[in-house]
Design an enzyme around this catalytic site. Sequence first.
Site: not given
Length: 483
Positions: A234-235, A256, A290
Amino acid sequence: MTDGQRLFVAGEWVEPDGGHYEVIDPATEDVVGLAPEASAAQAKDACAAASSAFESWSRTRPEERAAVLARAADLILARRAHLTGLACAETGATVPTVRGMQLGVAAARFRRYSHVEPTEWAIAPQINEAGPMGKAAVMGALAIRQPVGVVTCITSYNNPWANPAGKIAPALAMGNTVVVKPAPQDPLSVYRMAEILEAAGVPPGVVNVVSGEAVEVGEATVSSPDVDMVSFTGSTAVGVRIAEVCGRGMKRQLMELGGKGAALVFDDADLGSAVAGIGTTFSFYSGQICTAPTRVLVQRGVYGRLVEQLVAYAGRLTLGDPREAGTVMGPVISAAHRDRVRAYVESAVREGATPLVGKVVDLPERGFYLGPTVLADCSNDMRAVREEIFGPVVAVLPFDDEEEAITLANDSEYGLIDYVWSGDVARAFRVARRLRAGGVGVNTVGRNMEAPFGGFKRSGVGRDVGSYALHAYSEVQAIVWPG
């Protein structure tokens, strides 16, 4: 719309304490179904169930665990036609994306970790060293990979099949138990995965799934004393918060996080190949990946030609209902995210960028659609260049020579995946070695599914995929004896 989904805890389907919330189809804005809102207490119950199941599962023969994963792979493929519709409705991804990159990859990941080679479990070196008090000794040693324990898996909305499978499969293969907290936007597919794992023979408590929009649900699965490791996709902002909680409990982390990939295109590159690679990747799943090369750095001699070709490529993309044949780009996940992406483009224009593709004719009246946008005349200090947008937007910047290209690429807080296009292979590899990124594609945007995946800097912690995922979900234990 069906009845509300239940949580999956300790092998039971449990009514959520917090009721249900609506899952929205981003292509139509219709309600797909009702997802369960777990309470923090139920999230902690799931962690306790995983802890209770750990001793038995970790001592199960690896071959038995592998058989469960293989059956799960078979069931995903057998049910793929039935599962595709729900995944399309939840995510807005196109049918080919769901069938191949979501369900197909998920099945492949379960299959991969049903075949663990002996060398991925242990190594057996002989160690010659001085013993206590300087007395010479020859010692034998065996390094064994042991499971970490209970793993909280917090997954991303952009792939509710492959992303959870990439966490669950290696974790279970190594003897861990898991608590899965799916993204709130599309959790229903993850519950279908739980049904498949149950049917494949996963014992009660080995896999648990709890969802919710409230942050307390995720925090409970991270902070629980029963949890030994957190695997998060995620962010970066949320990853920082998770890392703070994990630090207090000395929990293992696999993260990640965000990406702002640089694509370096030199003047001797095959421009057609570079444009196709960049265009395909930045538009894939409407840019909600991403690994997209969203900073395109082009040597000045071919800058104009590449921009022209990239704009032409973007203009040919078919945007519309993801269930219709021929659609390349569907919607983004929500109205809020659509507005966020638009705000980045508007910010770039105010700072001097030129939006060469920003309007697509005949956008559907309903749904969270965005046209692809190529931002030319960018500088490296623009927000749209420095921050992750997570949408179908690329910023193009010129450079003069190799040193400037490397400097621009590395001038980022992110470092997940970069790309280099050059006809000089020696130069391409030389440049790749100097890029501060966890992965570099040389004249390709393809992925090797055994290569380590993860980021430098604020793009993540640790590596997974292939054998590296088995390493990530294990501790190394040394057993030493007299030689």
